[in-house]
Design a protein around this motif. Structure first.
Motif, short mmCIF file in Angstrom:
data_model
loop_
_atom_site.label_atom_id
_atom_site.label_comp_id
_atom_site.label_asym_id
_atom_site.label_seq_id
_atom_site.Cartn_x
_atom_site.Cartn_y
_atom_site.Cartn_z
N GLY A 1 0.82 -1.22 0.00
CA GLY A 1 0.00 0.00 0.00
C GLY A 1 0.85 1.26 0.00
O GLY A 1 0.53 2.25 -0.68
N SER A 2 1.96 1.24 0.77
CA SER A 2 2.84 2.40 0.82
C SER A 2 3.50 2.67 -0.53
O SER A 2 3.64 3.82 -0.95
N ILE A 3 3.90 1.60 -1.21
CA ILE A 3 4.51 1.75 -2.54
C ILE A 3 3.50 2.39 -3.50
O ILE A 3 3.84 3.31 -4.25
N ALA A 4 2.26 1.91 -3.46
CA ALA A 4 1.21 2.50 -4.31
C ALA A 4 0.97 3.96 -3.93
O ALA A 4 0.77 4.82 -4.81
N PHE A 5 1.00 4.25 -2.63
CA PHE A 5 0.79 5.61 -2.15
C PHE A 5 1.87 6.56 -2.70
O PHE A 5 1.56 7.65 -3.19
N TYR A 6 3.12 6.16 -2.65
CA TYR A 6 4.20 7.04 -3.10
C TYR A 6 4.24 7.16 -4.63
O TYR A 6 4.66 8.19 -5.16
N ILE A 7 3.81 6.13 -5.33
CA ILE A 7 3.67 6.27 -6.78
C ILE A 7 2.60 7.33 -7.09
O ILE A 7 2.79 8.18 -7.99
N LEU A 8 1.51 7.30 -6.32
CA LEU A 8 0.45 8.30 -6.50
C LEU A 8 0.96 9.71 -6.19
O LEU A 8 0.67 10.67 -6.92
N THR A 9 1.73 9.86 -5.10
CA THR A 9 2.23 11.19 -4.74
C THR A 9 3.21 11.71 -5.80
O THR A 9 3.26 12.93 -6.05
N PRO B 1 9.91 17.14 14.49
CA PRO B 1 10.66 18.28 13.93
C PRO B 1 10.62 18.32 12.41
O PRO B 1 10.61 19.41 11.82
N ALA B 2 10.58 17.15 11.77
CA ALA B 2 10.53 17.12 10.30
C ALA B 2 9.27 17.80 9.79
O ALA B 2 9.30 18.51 8.78
N THR B 3 8.15 17.61 10.50
CA THR B 3 6.90 18.24 10.08
C THR B 3 6.94 19.75 10.27
O THR B 3 6.47 20.52 9.43
N PHE B 4 7.52 20.19 11.38
CA PHE B 4 7.62 21.62 11.63
C PHE B 4 8.57 22.30 10.64
O PHE B 4 8.46 23.51 10.39
N LEU B 5 9.50 21.57 10.08
CA LEU B 5 10.42 22.13 9.08
C LEU B 5 9.76 22.27 7.71
O LEU B 5 10.32 22.91 6.82
N THR B 6 8.60 21.65 7.55
CA THR B 6 7.86 21.79 6.29
C THR B 6 7.05 23.08 6.33
O THR B 6 6.18 23.23 7.19
N GLN B 7 7.36 23.99 5.44
CA GLN B 7 6.71 25.30 5.46
C GLN B 7 5.46 25.26 4.57
O GLN B 7 5.53 25.40 3.36
N GLY B 8 4.32 25.04 5.21
CA GLY B 8 3.05 25.04 4.50
C GLY B 8 2.20 26.21 4.95
O GLY B 8 2.50 26.90 5.92
N THR C 1 3.59 16.17 -10.07
CA THR C 1 3.66 16.78 -11.40
C THR C 1 2.38 17.54 -11.75
O THR C 1 2.39 18.39 -12.65
N ILE C 2 1.30 17.26 -11.01
CA ILE C 2 0.00 17.88 -11.32
C ILE C 2 -0.26 19.10 -10.46
O ILE C 2 -0.69 20.15 -10.96
N ILE C 3 0.00 18.98 -9.15
CA ILE C 3 -0.29 20.07 -8.22
C ILE C 3 0.63 21.25 -8.49
O ILE C 3 1.86 21.10 -8.52
N LYS C 4 0.05 22.42 -8.67
CA LYS C 4 0.84 23.62 -8.95
C LYS C 4 1.27 24.32 -7.67
O LYS C 4 2.40 24.78 -7.54
N ASN C 5 0.36 24.41 -6.72
CA ASN C 5 0.65 25.10 -5.46
C ASN C 5 0.41 24.15 -4.29
O ASN C 5 -0.18 23.09 -4.43
N GLU C 6 0.90 24.59 -3.11
CA GLU C 6 0.68 23.83 -1.87
C GLU C 6 1.17 22.39 -1.98
O GLU C 6 0.48 21.44 -1.61
N LYS C 7 2.40 22.24 -2.49
CA LYS C 7 2.98 20.89 -2.58
C LYS C 7 3.31 20.34 -1.20
O LYS C 7 3.56 19.14 -1.05
N SER C 8 3.33 21.19 -0.19
CA SER C 8 3.62 20.72 1.17
C SER C 8 2.60 19.71 1.65
O SER C 8 2.89 18.90 2.54
N ILE C 9 1.40 19.71 1.05
CA ILE C 9 0.38 18.73 1.45
C ILE C 9 0.87 17.31 1.18
O ILE C 9 0.52 16.37 1.92
N LEU C 10 1.71 17.14 0.15
CA LEU C 10 2.26 15.81 -0.15
C LEU C 10 3.19 15.37 0.97
O LEU C 10 3.22 14.18 1.33
N VAL C 11 3.94 16.31 1.53
CA VAL C 11 4.84 15.98 2.64
C VAL C 11 4.04 15.61 3.87
O VAL C 11 4.37 14.67 4.59
N TYR C 12 2.97 16.36 4.13
CA TYR C 12 2.14 16.06 5.30
C TYR C 12 1.50 14.67 5.17
O TYR C 12 1.42 13.92 6.16
#
Length: 370
Positions: A62-70, A118-125, A75-86
């Motif tokens: 499932g994780s492999i499929a999830f990261y293929i989707l992300t 800390p990794a999440t707080f370093l993501t500037q969304g 390549t599709i999302i223009k803005n707010e790419k930080s949502i992929l990190v979250y």
């Protein structure tokens, strides 16, 4: 130096560094992070397959499929790419929780639950509350596991091979290190980019407050500050600077005859002469109406007169063409020198008096004596 020159220098500096986090590089940064997560879960799938831990095998499929989707969404999302990190953070939390629940603390999957904070707080969304939600969730699950899994807890899978345990532990350490490195690098690049953007915005605001919008020369307020700067930075108390005031001759007649639009074009043309001809260290301003003021540091009266002669020469060689009419423009200048101990107003007033002396003596020349 005109404000246009200094602003262009700074803008070039910002544009040179904008590549740090423009849209193309932002996409590449997220692509690298997501592809590494994909590779990590492929590795986990192989490990859990070898250990015959079915739940984690299925989870990693499932994780492999999830990261293929992300990767596709990247390549599709223009803005707010930080949502992929979250979303990736949530997947990591779920993976760490389930692996710890099945295998216990020895392989150290639990370290992900702490590292992700800390990794999440370093993501500037844009959504500032998400890191707090992730923290609450991750810390809550970590505490739950600490309470429910002890040395006496019977685990579903007991891995007795210390070599395998060590290999899993080292794998987790390396992946945790990469997650923290990626988050820190991403944060650093975004911060640098924002600093450059803030510098650019500050200069834009300064530009709006300091220049005349029509001619793009300094306005009166900014020019006074430039003169004070020249006085402060003079090499010696006796080092002179030159101030000159120029006025377009018969400018009211131009406005009355051809209209204010043509009058504005004349002002812009004259301003461009100042921009192109003034010495690099000098400053030029629209002093008011059809009046222009210039200052040249570390200069004598001859330097100011030479500059005004260049203006005279250029104006005499130019003809303005308005429909079937042609006309020329001349200027009269008054030039004076000052030293750091002189009052600025006194130096300008004296140059202004010489300007009007020139007006009374036939116009179209430079007065530099009393």
């Amino acid at each position: 130096m005109t404000f246009r020159k200094s602003s262009e220098i700074l803008r070039e500096f910002v544009e040179d560094h904008q590549h740090l986090f423009d849209k193309t590089h932002e996409k590449a940064i997220y692509f690298v992070g997501l592809i590494c997560c994909l590779c990590a879960h492929i590795s986990y799938f192989i490990i859990f397959y070898m250990l015959h831990i079915k739940e984690m095998m299925y989870f990693n499929i499932g994780s492999i499929a999830f990261y293929i989707l992300t990767l596709i969404l990247n390549t599709i999302i223009k803005n707010e790419k930080s949502i992929l990190v979250y979303l990736a953070d949530l997947e990591i939390i779920a993976h760490a929780f389930m692996a710890t629940k099945l295998l216990g603390w020895q392989p150290d999957f639990g370290m992900f639950l702490l590292l992700i904070i800390p990794a999440t707080f370093l993501t500037q969304g844009k959504r500032f509350y998400i890191p707090f939600i992730v923290t609450f969730l991750s810390m809550g699950l970590y505490l739950y596991l600490k309470i429910t899994i002890t040395d006496e807890t019977v685990l579903k899978y007991n891995v007795d091979d210390t070599g395998i345990i060590r290999a899993l532990h080292l794998t987790n350490v390396v992946i945790c290190g990469f997650v923290l490195l990626f988050s820190s690098t991403n944060f650093m690049l975004q911060r640098e980019y924002m600093e450059f953007k803030l510098v650019d915005q500050r200069e834009t605001f300064k530009r709006l407050a300091s220049i005349d919008p029509l001619t793009q020369l300094y306005n009166r307020r900014a020019m006074n500050e430039n003169i004070r700067t020249i006085r402060r930075e003079s090499k010696t108390p006796s080092t002179s600077y030159v101030i000159g005031i120029g006025d377009i001759d018969n400018f009211k007649r131009i406005n009355d005859t051809y209209g204010h639009d043509i009058g504005d074009k004349v002002l812009v043309y004259v301003a461009n002469l100042f921009i192109s001809l003034i010495p690099e260290e000098g400053y030029a301003a629209r002093w008011g109406g059809e009046e222009f003021l210039f200052v040249i540091p570390d200069a004598r009266i001859k330097d100011g007169v030479d500059f005004t002669e260049k203006i005279h020469k250029s104006l005499r060689a130019h003809v303005f063409e308005i429909e079937d009419c042609e006309f020329g423009v001349t200027m009269t200048f008054g030039v004076n020198t000052g030293i750091p101990t002189d009052k600025i107003d006194s130096v300008i007033t004296k140059a202004d008096k010489r300007l009007y002396k020139g007006k009374n003596n036939g116009k179209n020349h430079t007065e530099f004596t009393d």
